[in-house]
Design an enzyme around this catalytic site. Structure first.
Site, short mmCIF file in Angstrom:
data_model
loop_
_atom_site.label_atom_id
_atom_site.label_comp_id
_atom_site.label_asym_id
_atom_site.label_seq_id
_atom_site.Cartn_x
_atom_site.Cartn_y
_atom_site.Cartn_z
N CYS A 129 0.84 -1.21 0.00
CA CYS A 129 0.00 0.00 0.00
C CYS A 129 0.88 1.26 0.00
O CYS A 129 1.56 1.52 -0.97
CB CYS A 129 -0.98 -0.03 1.17
SG CYS A 129 -2.34 1.12 0.97
N HIS A 239 -3.64 -5.19 0.27
CA HIS A 239 -3.13 -5.60 1.58
C HIS A 239 -3.18 -7.11 1.76
O HIS A 239 -4.13 -7.62 2.35
CB HIS A 239 -3.96 -4.93 2.69
CG HIS A 239 -3.64 -3.49 2.91
ND1 HIS A 239 -2.62 -3.08 3.74
CD2 HIS A 239 -4.19 -2.37 2.39
CE1 HIS A 239 -2.56 -1.75 3.74
NE2 HIS A 239 -3.50 -1.29 2.93
N GLU A 241 -1.63 -8.89 3.81
CA GLU A 241 -1.55 -9.29 5.23
C GLU A 241 -2.93 -9.38 5.87
O GLU A 241 -3.09 -10.04 6.90
CB GLU A 241 -0.64 -8.33 6.02
CG GLU A 241 -1.26 -7.01 6.44
CD GLU A 241 -1.46 -6.00 5.31
OE1 GLU A 241 -1.16 -6.33 4.14
OE2 GLU A 241 -1.93 -4.89 5.60
#
Ligand code: MN
Length: 263
Positions: A129, A239, A241
């Site tokens: 990001c 993202h 994660e």
């Protein structure tokens, strides 16, 4: 010392060395947020690095270049984490648009110098990001400061989703022949698309020299970049994660790629 004992000790020493080499788990530095009361990294990143087999360490922002160099010497891989807008005037020479949001000058300085130092040292980098945007700016690229007010598309896409963090709301098309394509090829649809989450209002505009685009959204917004000829250096606008820390391992290969490159 008898010859037999010497040979035995020599063999034992070789074995220990081999085991140590095998056990050396890569240390992955994570750039921290900078707030008045704390420097921190969301556990989503930490969990993802652990799941990929790396040891996460938090790197707090500093403007001390020598400290940044030492931090880079002590890690095997780097993740530039998400966060605030990048100061446009200081880092790519544009006056701030009305839609610019909060900026953190020390974090900009830290992340940009950390990215440059890591690449210079040959350490693999995954920018996520803001981290992808930092990679681009650190090597001479520019950003859209605000997609909604700057980008007109016949096929607009919502880049700030109101949905769970792990849930992908828009698709990206991954370009063949890129490192990202290699990493994600098993999960891509037949048309090389994949659904990702989206929490950004800035994006890569002019790609930094030496970098290429590895994925785009339907409105043309760049969703991933990578360094030409350096498969260890990647940036993604989404993202990974989010889902990985929630137990969806589809995007774990992105973190595994970093940890593998860090070995
Ligand atoms: Mn997006």
């Amino acid at each position: 010392m008898t010859r037999k004992l010497f040979v035995y000790l020599f063999a034992a020493n070789l074995l220990v060395t081999a085991l140590q080499a095998q056990e050396k788990v890569p240390v992955i530095g994570l750039s921290a947020t900078y707030e008045t009361s704390q420097s921190s990294v969301p556990n989503t990143y930490i969990i993802s690095v652990r799941k990929a087999g790396g040891i996460p360490v938090i790197l707090p922002a500093t403007d001390d270049l020598k400290a940044i160099a030492r931090m880079v010497e002590s890690i095997d891989g780097l993740i530039l984490t998400g966060g605030e807008d990048v100061d446009p005037l200081r880092w790519y020479g544009e006056e701030p648009l009305p839609a610019m949001e909060s900026i953190v000058p020390i974090r900009d300085f830290f992340d940009i110098h950390l990215a440059r130092a890591a690449v210079e040292r040959g350490i693999p980098v995954l920018g996520i990001c803001r981290g992808e945007q930092i990679l681009n700016v650190a090597f001479g690229g520019t950003l859209y400061q605000d997609i909604p007010s700057q980008v007109r598309s016949a096929t607009p896409v919502k880049h700030r989703q109101n949905a769970p963090r792990e849930y992908g709301t828009h698709s990206i098309t991954v370009n063949r022949g890129t490192t990202l394509f290699d990493i994600l090829k098993d999960i891509l649809e037949k048309d090389n698309t994949y659904r990702v989450n989206s929490y950004h209002h800035q994006a890569v505009k002019d790609v930094a020299p030496g970098f290429i685009v590895s994925a785009v959204a339907r409105d043309g917004i760049i969703e991933a970049i990578e360094m030409k000829g350096n498969p260890g250096v990647l940036g993604v606008q989404f993202h990974p994660e989010g889902p990985v820390s929630q137990g969806d391992n589809t995007l774990l290969p992105l973190f595994r790629h970093l940890v593998k490159a860090a070995r």
